[in-house]
Design an enzyme around this catalytic site. Sequence first.
Site, PDB file in Angstrom:
ATOM      1  CG  ASP A 205     -55.036  -5.755   6.044  1.00 44.61           C
ATOM      2  OD1 ASP A 205     -56.129  -6.376   5.342  1.00 44.61           O
ATOM      3  OD2 ASP A 205     -54.293  -5.031   5.848  1.00 44.61           O
ATOM      4  CD  GLU A 251     -57.670 -10.287   4.478  1.00 49.45           C
ATOM      5  OE1 GLU A 251     -57.528 -10.254   2.765  1.00 49.45           O
ATOM      6  OE2 GLU A 251     -56.599  -8.885   5.381  1.00 49.45           O
TER       7      GLU A 251
END
Length: 564
Positions: A205, A251
Amino acid sequence: MNLADTSDLWWKNAVLYCADVQTFLDLDGDGNGDLRGMLHRVDYLADLGVTCLWLMPFYPTGGSDDGYDITDFYGVDPQLGSAGDLVELVRTCHSRGIRVVADFVMNHTSERHPWWKQALRGEDDPRRDWYVWRSSTPPDTSKQVVFPDKEDSIWEQDPASGQWYLHHFYKTQPDLNLANPAVRDEVMRTMGYWLELGIDGFRIDAVPFLFTEDQVPKKERRFPPFDPHDYLRNLKAHAGRRNGTVMFLGEVNLPFPDMAAFFGSGDADELSMQFDFIGMQAFYLSLARGDVRPLTTALRERPAIDVGSQWANFLRNHDELTLDKLSADERQEVFDAFGPDPEHQLFDRGLRRRLPPMLGGDQRRIRMAYSLMFSLPGTPVLFYGEEIGMGENLDVPGRLAVRTPMQWQPGDHGGFSTAGRRSLVRPVTRGAYGADQVNVATQRSDPDSLWSFVRRLISRYRQSPEIGWSTVEVLEHGDDRVLAHVCRKDEWALLALHNFADEPVEVSLEVPGLTRGTRLVDLLTPGPSEELETGPRGRFTCTLAAYDHRWLRVVLDDDRRIDH
């Protein structure tokens, strides 16, 4: 092409499916999806053709960011089940040929995490430096906040000490300090734990936010500088020693040159895959205009990657559909086309809608979009419910509008749960995109449904590994309404055509490297395969209906594949 290579670098031609355990299937009837419910749908995923399940956060949480505010990196949220339930899910997935990737959040913790509670005891506590602090008054950082509807700064003052702590997301999510060697060691330890439980990889993330000590004035920094890329390489090597085929999906919503750096110095020694945010945003601009040039430009600007790296193609993820890399005027074009109502938009940069409602339910455009996603060089990533054309629920606030319960069958709650309406973790979608109209049960028995179409796409994608192993080769043909590209790997090649226009278009083009009489076999048309033959210099002509799409396999005389 050497098919044995596809097993070593499995992510190069995988089909990823992102699912949120709490909204997928509630097996115990408490209104909250659970790991046992997910286990009961493993065969559904296998039937669809999914080869890798990406689980959104399943850890204990503080409850302020839909699972991304974690209170225990080694735990499982008791509302979802136990560690034993997770192990059973992973084992069952493996038995069906499905790998499992876990969301890995190492940027921040919840304010309810024991580490943060210790850090608040004072500057002498050993956990204090596990977070990022400053004593001097921070400058205006309102333009750096991730959630501008809730925060106006990435710094928050601690009333007890008067110092400020860093939080790029909500103030309830203090950022961890990766400059601290103790924190880096703990991250490795956490990753090793989940690998021992059978996890095959991690979706990491918010990668650009991981290395944030440069926000602190130099005179206040407590640790020597460290190279974030060195750390990612060490983390990847550590994971690789535990699992030789581990995959890191990052990401990284940055310009292409900055993204390229996060693949590493060779052989994917940092991130294995990255989402192509730039290509995704250019796709929506091209779709709004009926002009493929923005997408063509983005595809040609993709940096070259080494053999172990990969781009992840997607049309939708679990966050807002960000358009932040478009200019203000371009973004407004997409808003006008697909989300003109202010309630469709979020943070002035994105849309909180799913694809089918954005396209007015037009199956031609919807299918063209998914055909393109699966045909582009890279690995396709589906967000749960895309395979049946689920819509959003705009009554649910913010990003959560697209994270509504999965719609399995007609009737109350779409077969997600037997609990009462007020007990549901999130309201179901109703109306034209509710479960009575859009559900798995109905579509699985309909050979003409979107589910059946997506299943066919997955099958053809898996039978065409050259797609995942190729680089972008866009063909010129003089009509900006049609994207034509070729995927090549050694002797294997596939030509894809996609019409962005609302009217038929005749396309005439040359495919470099092909000779007169080369056979082109249509892979997507049901029934007997249609065949075309090329003329001199690989030239051929075909007509595409409005929003039509074609996958044409190049079949050479010695081609031994049987699926054409």
